[in-house]
Design an enzyme around this catalytic site. Structure first.
Site, PDB file in Angstrom:
ATOM      1  N   TYR A 143     -10.986  -4.271  -1.396  1.00  0.00           N
ATOM      2  CA  TYR A 143     -11.052  -3.417  -0.207  1.00  0.00           C
ATOM      3  C   TYR A 143     -12.468  -3.342   0.372  1.00  0.00           C
ATOM      4  O   TYR A 143     -12.637  -3.054   1.542  1.00  0.00           O
ATOM      5  CB  TYR A 143     -10.588  -1.987  -0.550  1.00  0.00           C
ATOM      6  CG  TYR A 143      -9.111  -1.761  -0.363  1.00  0.00           C
ATOM      7  CD1 TYR A 143      -8.177  -2.513  -1.073  1.00  0.00           C
ATOM      8  CD2 TYR A 143      -8.642  -0.790   0.519  1.00  0.00           C
ATOM      9  CE1 TYR A 143      -6.827  -2.296  -0.915  1.00  0.00           C
ATOM     10  CE2 TYR A 143      -7.282  -0.571   0.688  1.00  0.00           C
ATOM     11  CZ  TYR A 143      -6.380  -1.322  -0.036  1.00  0.00           C
ATOM     12  OH  TYR A 143      -5.039  -1.102   0.131  1.00  0.00           O
ATOM     13  N   LYS A 194      -4.796  -8.947 -13.619  1.00  0.00           N
ATOM     14  CA  LYS A 194      -4.322 -10.326 -13.742  1.00  0.00           C
ATOM     15  C   LYS A 194      -5.407 -11.121 -14.468  1.00  0.00           C
ATOM     16  O   LYS A 194      -6.047 -11.999 -13.885  1.00  0.00           O
ATOM     17  CB  LYS A 194      -4.060 -10.929 -12.351  1.00  0.00           C
ATOM     18  CG  LYS A 194      -2.830 -10.396 -11.649  1.00  0.00           C
ATOM     19  CD  LYS A 194      -1.524 -11.076 -12.045  1.00  0.00           C
ATOM     20  CE  LYS A 194      -1.443 -12.532 -11.609  1.00  0.00           C
ATOM     21  NZ  LYS A 194      -0.176 -13.135 -12.094  1.00  0.00           N
ATOM     22  N   ASP A 227       1.897  -8.409 -12.077  1.00  0.00           N
ATOM     23  CA  ASP A 227       3.236  -8.818 -11.626  1.00  0.00           C
ATOM     24  C   ASP A 227       4.300  -8.294 -12.589  1.00  0.00           C
ATOM     25  O   ASP A 227       5.342  -7.782 -12.186  1.00  0.00           O
ATOM     26  CB  ASP A 227       3.329 -10.340 -11.451  1.00  0.00           C
ATOM     27  CG  ASP A 227       2.853 -11.122 -12.671  1.00  0.00           C
ATOM     28  OD1 ASP A 227       2.219 -10.538 -13.579  1.00  0.00           O
ATOM     29  OD2 ASP A 227       3.123 -12.348 -12.721  1.00  0.00           O
ATOM     30  N   ASP A 251      -2.635   0.036  -4.912  1.00  0.00           N
ATOM     31  CA  ASP A 251      -1.993   0.282  -3.622  1.00  0.00           C
ATOM     32  C   ASP A 251      -0.528  -0.155  -3.693  1.00  0.00           C
ATOM     33  O   ASP A 251       0.381   0.599  -3.321  1.00  0.00           O
ATOM     34  CB  ASP A 251      -2.745  -0.492  -2.532  1.00  0.00           C
ATOM     35  CG  ASP A 251      -2.170  -0.253  -1.146  1.00  0.00           C
ATOM     36  OD1 ASP A 251      -1.862   0.913  -0.831  1.00  0.00           O
ATOM     37  OD2 ASP A 251      -2.019  -1.228  -0.386  1.00  0.00           O
ATOM     38  N   ASP A 255       3.080   2.460  -4.290  1.00  0.00           N
ATOM     39  CA  ASP A 255       4.214   2.530  -3.358  1.00  0.00           C
ATOM     40  C   ASP A 255       5.512   2.267  -4.111  1.00  0.00           C
ATOM     41  O   ASP A 255       6.534   2.916  -3.884  1.00  0.00           O
ATOM     42  CB  ASP A 255       4.080   1.486  -2.233  1.00  0.00           C
ATOM     43  CG  ASP A 255       3.460   2.077  -0.971  1.00  0.00           C
ATOM     44  OD1 ASP A 255       2.662   3.021  -1.094  1.00  0.00           O
ATOM     45  OD2 ASP A 255       3.777   1.580   0.130  1.00  0.00           O
TER      46      ASP A 255
HETATM   47  C1  IPM Z   1      -2.808   4.053   0.889  1.00  0.00           C
HETATM   48  C2  IPM Z   1      -2.728   3.364   2.222  1.00  0.00           C
HETATM   49  C3  IPM Z   1      -4.129   2.924   2.624  1.00  0.00           C
HETATM   50  C4  IPM Z   1      -4.609   1.911   1.617  1.00  0.00           C
HETATM   51  C5  IPM Z   1      -4.258   2.404   4.070  1.00  0.00           C
HETATM   52  C6  IPM Z   1      -3.779   3.416   5.079  1.00  0.00           C
HETATM   53  C7  IPM Z   1      -5.652   1.964   4.384  1.00  0.00           C
HETATM   54  O1  IPM Z   1      -1.831   2.310   2.152  1.00  0.00           O
HETATM   55  O2  IPM Z   1      -3.535   5.057   0.792  1.00  0.00           O
HETATM   56  O3  IPM Z   1      -2.154   3.606  -0.041  1.00  0.00           O
HETATM   57  O4  IPM Z   1      -4.312   0.709   1.726  1.00  0.00           O
HETATM   58  O5  IPM Z   1      -5.300   2.317   0.688  1.00  0.00           O
HETATM   59 MG    MG Z   2      -0.771   2.150   0.315  1.00  0.00          MG
END
Ligand code: IPM
Ligand code: MG
Length: 370
Positions: A143, A194, A227, A251, A255
């Site tokens: 990032y 990884k 993975d 990230d 999710d």
């Molecule tokens: C998160 C989001 C952010 C990230 C974006 C909005 C930059 O997806 O907080 O997970 O990628 O970190």
């Molecule tokens: Mg995210």
């Protein structure tokens, strides 16, 4: 005696202001009913800040964030900003806040409330009682790594570069947070990288292993390739307690873990900096969901993730465990009563709006505090 806490509220874009509206009602409730007292400052951030000031994060807002006791964040982004140059995009605001505030530790708990077991796309027996913590490194890795950018090649092609980079210090400090967290939970850490293909993964595994041996030998440590971890999260998520991983894998995996709980609309997060010499640490709290442009302005967003983020703020920034639990219990009760926003709707439940969900939670808080 009441102590005033300085809280900066950044509602942002999309559904951010709607869900924050409900949380503000709860904050006011705490102001009235509990010992904690807040000095609240509000600013624009993301697209909303760009519209007014031409930048997603003003110097003033950044300075306010740096001096606040805690920042409560909504969401940033929206399709109307997609064509903006990279450095003006709403997402730059949250990335800059994380970096400038030094928020290297991102706690993303994924918990399945009993009442919501059926909202998950996985079988009830796979997710019932799930309570895992994804700890994401938040200020390093790909990032922020240099070099990064895009260039034009002599032959007319374009070439883009991002750099994945970690130092031993960065790995050690996030691993230390992971072990400390695990000690207060299920005493298990799974470190994810990884190392089979990446140098940073190799270093990650080495450093986590070393720190474990030196400082946390009593915590159970395992290692997993990223993975495989993605697969294990949907196959048997309850095998995990704390997962510690880098910025990008975190990230993705968070999710994935969030969806185990039925909806992104339920998931809070805390982003923490290092503890300074006065025992203070910078912190920002935000729901894992984004700005959800598709449902903006429809009074249908789920305010619970933002509300649980406020509960995390009470717990991690101010050590107000009982107050945090009040909110968590109220949420649990309201869900058990069958009220659902659209994202967590299930057959037989009562579908309610953002505001009605807020009403119900406030009523429940009144009951609990009575
Ligand atoms: C998160 C989001 C952010 C990230 C974006 C909005 C930059 O997806 O907080 O997970 O990628 O970190
Ligand atoms: Mg995210």
């Amino acid at each position: 005696m009441k102590t005033n806490k300085k809280m900066l509220v950044l509602a942002g874009d999309g559904i951010g202001p709607e869900v924050m509206g409900q949380v503000r009602r709860v904050v006011d409730w705490f102001d009235r009913r509990r010992a904690v007292k807040f000095d609240i400052q509000e600013s624009l951030v993301g697209g909303a800040s760009y519209d007014k000031h031409g930048t997603p994060l003003t110097d003033k807002t950044l300075a306010d964030a740096l001096s606040a006791d805690a920042v409560l964040f909504g969401a940033v982004g929206g399709p109307q900003y997609d064509a903006l140059p990279f450095d003006k995009r709403p997402e730059r605001a949250i990335l800059a806040l994380r970096k400038e505030m030094g928020l290297f530790a991102n706690l993303r708990p994924a918990m399945v409330f009993d009442a919501l077991v059926d909202a998950s796309s996985l079988k009830p027996e796979v997710v019932r009682g799930l309570n895992i913590m994804i700890l994401r490194e938040l200020t390093g890795g790909v990032y922020f790594g240099e070099p990064r950018g895009m260039e034009k090649l002599p032959d007319g092609q374009r070439r883009a570069v991002d750099t994945q980079v970690y130092t031993t210090g960065e790995i050690q400090r996030i691993a230390r947070v992971a072990f400390e967290l695990a000690k207060k939970r299920g005493n298990k850490v799974c470190s994810v990288e990884k190392s089979n293909v990446m140098w940073t993964g190799q270093l990650w595994r080495d450093e986590v292993t070393k720190l474990h041996g030196a400082e946390f030998p009593k915590v159970e440590l395992s290692h997993m390739y990223a993975d495989n971890c993605a697969m294990q999260l949907v196959r048997n998520p309850k095998q995990f307690d704390v997962i510690v991983t880098d910025n990008l894998f975190g990230d993705l995996l968070s999710d994935c873990a969030a969806m185990l709980t039925g909806s992104l609309g339920m998931l809070p997060s805390a982003s923490l900096g290092a503890v300074d010499q006065q025992g203070r640490r910078r912190a920002l709290y935000e729901p894992v969901h984004g700005s959800a442009p598709d449902i903006v302005g429809k009074n249908m967003a789920n305010p619970i993730a933002e509300l649980l983020s406020f509960a995390m703020l009470l717990r991690y920034s101010f050590d107000l465990q009982d107050d945090a639990r009040l909110i968590e219990n109220a949420v649990e009760k309201v869900l058990a009563s069958g009220m659902r926003t659209a994202d967590i709707m299930s057959p037989g439940a009562a579908k309610v709006s953002t505001v009605v969900m807020g009403d119900a939670i406030l009523r429940e808080l009144d009951k609990q505090a009575a």
